[in-house]
Design a protein around this motif. Sequence first.
Motif, PDB file in Angstrom:
ATOM      1  N   VAL A  17       3.480 -60.198 140.674  1.00 35.95           N
ATOM      2  CA  VAL A  17       3.911 -59.026 141.268  1.00 35.95           C
ATOM      3  C   VAL A  17       3.944 -57.980 142.417  1.00 35.95           C
ATOM      4  CG1 VAL A  17       5.757 -57.119 140.575  1.00 35.95           C
ATOM      5  CG2 VAL A  17       5.432 -58.922 139.601  1.00 35.95           C
ATOM      6  N   ALA A  18       2.626 -57.699 141.994  1.00 37.71           N
ATOM      7  CA  ALA A  18       1.851 -56.892 143.540  1.00 37.71           C
ATOM      8  C   ALA A  18       2.323 -57.419 145.080  1.00 37.71           C
ATOM      9  CB  ALA A  18       1.088 -56.157 142.506  1.00 37.71           C
ATOM     10  N   VAL A  19       0.873 -58.779 144.520  1.00 43.78           N
ATOM     11  CA  VAL A  19       0.904 -59.922 145.702  1.00 43.78           C
ATOM     12  C   VAL A  19       2.484 -59.943 146.643  1.00 43.78           C
ATOM     13  CG1 VAL A  19       0.164 -61.449 146.954  1.00 43.78           C
ATOM     14  CG2 VAL A  19      -0.979 -60.796 144.835  1.00 43.78           C
ATOM     15  N   LEU A  20       3.698 -60.157 145.664  1.00 43.28           N
ATOM     16  CA  LEU A  20       4.942 -60.322 145.902  1.00 43.28           C
ATOM     17  C   LEU A  20       5.514 -59.119 146.805  1.00 43.28           C
ATOM     18  CD1 LEU A  20       7.070 -62.726 146.248  1.00 43.28           C
ATOM     19  CD2 LEU A  20       7.744 -61.520 143.661  1.00 43.28           C
ATOM     20  N   TYR A  21       4.986 -58.355 146.598  1.00 44.97           N
ATOM     21  CA  TYR A  21       5.743 -56.881 146.642  1.00 44.97           C
ATOM     22  C   TYR A  21       5.096 -56.337 148.195  1.00 44.97           C
ATOM     23  CZ  TYR A  21       6.583 -52.139 148.202  1.00 44.97           C
ATOM     24  OH  TYR A  21       6.619 -51.159 148.423  1.00 44.97           O
ATOM     25  N   VAL A  22       3.551 -56.436 148.382  1.00 40.48           N
ATOM     26  CA  VAL A  22       2.955 -56.378 148.786  1.00 40.48           C
ATOM     27  C   VAL A  22       3.228 -57.655 150.755  1.00 40.48           C
ATOM     28  CG1 VAL A  22       0.995 -56.596 150.853  1.00 40.48           C
ATOM     29  CG2 VAL A  22       1.457 -55.636 148.227  1.00 40.48           C
ATOM     30  N   ALA A  23       3.742 -58.639 149.756  1.00 39.94           N
ATOM     31  CA  ALA A  23       4.048 -59.622 151.057  1.00 39.94           C
ATOM     32  C   ALA A  23       5.302 -59.463 151.785  1.00 39.94           C
ATOM     33  CB  ALA A  23       4.620 -61.245 150.335  1.00 39.94           C
TER      34      ALA A  23
END
Lengths: 164, 456
Positions: B245-251
């Motif tokens: 979820v964190a990487v998805l948000y950053v992306a």
Amino acid sequence: MSELTLTALRLGLLVVLWLFVLAVVGVLRADLFGTRVTARRTERARPRVPRAARGDAPDAGEPARPARATLVVVEGSLRGTTLAVGTAPVLIGRGPDCTLVLDDEYASTKHVRISPAPAGDGWVVEDLQSTNGSFLGRDRLTVPRPFEPGTPLRIGKTVLELRR
Amino acid sequence: MATVTPVYPATRRNTELALLVMAVVVATGAWAVVGLTEDGRLPPGLALYGGGLAGLAVLLHLVLRWKAAYADPVLLPVATLLNGLGLVVIHRLDLSSSRTDQAPRQLLWTAIGVVAAGAVLWLLRDHRVLRRYTFTAMVAGLVLLLLPLLPGIGRTINGARIWIGIGPLSFQPGELAKIVLAVFFAGYLVVHRDALSLTGPKLLFLRLPRARDLGPILVAWLASVGVLVLQRDLGTSLLFFGLFVAVLYVATERVSWIVLGLLLFVAGAVLAATTFSHVQERVAIWLHPFAPDNADQSYQLVQGLYGMANGGLLGTGLDRGRPDIVPFANSDFIYSSIGEELGLVGLFAVLLLYGVLVERGLRTAIAVRDGFGKLLAAGLAFSVTLQVFVVVGGVTRIIPLTGLTMPFLAAGGSSLVSNWIVVGLLLRISDLARRPAPEVRNGPGDTGVTQAVRIP
């Protein structure tokens, strides 16, 4: 080991631990990198000099103010955008390092440059060997030409105009 | 109006060396304090451990000087100090228990971890190479996750089936899976983020993504629920879903993904808390640790809380408290051991060190110029954050206790090695982020000519 020594050791350990943390923070403070943003002096930020101190002649010691104009996007996806042009050259294109970054598929990365004319007043527009060319008025730009206020400059689907 | 000019730092390797000396002095000093408190003289192992830690740190420092001169100057000293403090606390717990082999083992694993980080820096000249192995990383991550379920080599230790054992050695492959999955998430999302950031229906103030783009997050959720069910490991499951979820948000820069992730997480948590007995037990001891019914299960948590209370603000001093009463004081509950003997002041220093570690990772993510590197650095930094939060939150009774380890501090080889690899990767990415861009000649004479520029 006396109780006093042990207490000193115990607290001393915490002190050096925090000294390390503070040293790290000090390094981080000095380790800023990336980009440096320098605010230019604007009209409002210019220090106010009382009129009495300047004397009665307003243009006595003041340098000639550089000519300024506004570059307005009149057509294209950025329509309505304005950009102040002064003494610094303005680079227009799709590249992220341009002054005005166009969102236009027909524009090149570095498309045109607008720079102050070497002979005093006015600006010169110059095509930077763009793929699709630029049109000043109805003519294609091949050599640097003076950019008169009111003349439309077409870059891809974008049209720009200089306004005083 | 403002002008923007790039500022490039110097290599700062000498700063790193100075900080490294400080870190080793602090860790060795703490080791000496343990000996002085124990029997009034410097312990015999001081030279071995101080020298060993210093030698390993300097080794990695030399590799950095040679192979990644522009890497971040703070990452290595902070990791070294955390590792050194962990060694000291583990050694101190060895002294008051019958097992005395934990600290030497930890030093051995430190050596393996440092060599692994050095190998990453040496062999991986450019982190963008990893992008080619996006789907290999996915397969490798899944295999590593499923490895403990194989009947031959999988082992169940303390109720969680996350270990593999070959002979006397045991290893948690999930720790390495964390890294390869971070590579996979970064490589996958850097390609697909445009589709995932398209907006769909608007609900109140929130722009939801399109329904057909929900696939990846659902798959990640199902996989982490699968880990929870099959391996009975709450921590790993939480880590993977949080990381995704964190990487998805950053992306994608869309808050709606976080909201969706939290909703799915709550759904999964409620499902788990009502279905699985081991999760129910964790929730019960989290909410009512002092209830007589839970006395047997919550013993560890309660002793940890009493330990931290006993430590107070300044701590009892190394080797003067009783952190050894807590079961698994040197791995799961090393945080409460530090709290007891170094106090709140020591705990905050440790937490700040983690904060600096994560900040440097995120700073690297901001500074690096390629999208894959950004996502990878952010994902790796976030995995450290999530681990620290889950462990500290569990020990201090903010969230239910889960089975993750404090990076660098806790006893345990797999976690130590994988965290050193994380630091190695972050150092490699930060080297590229801070290295000055190659000079491009673009004078009036050669406009429009394509230039070949060698990027080191």
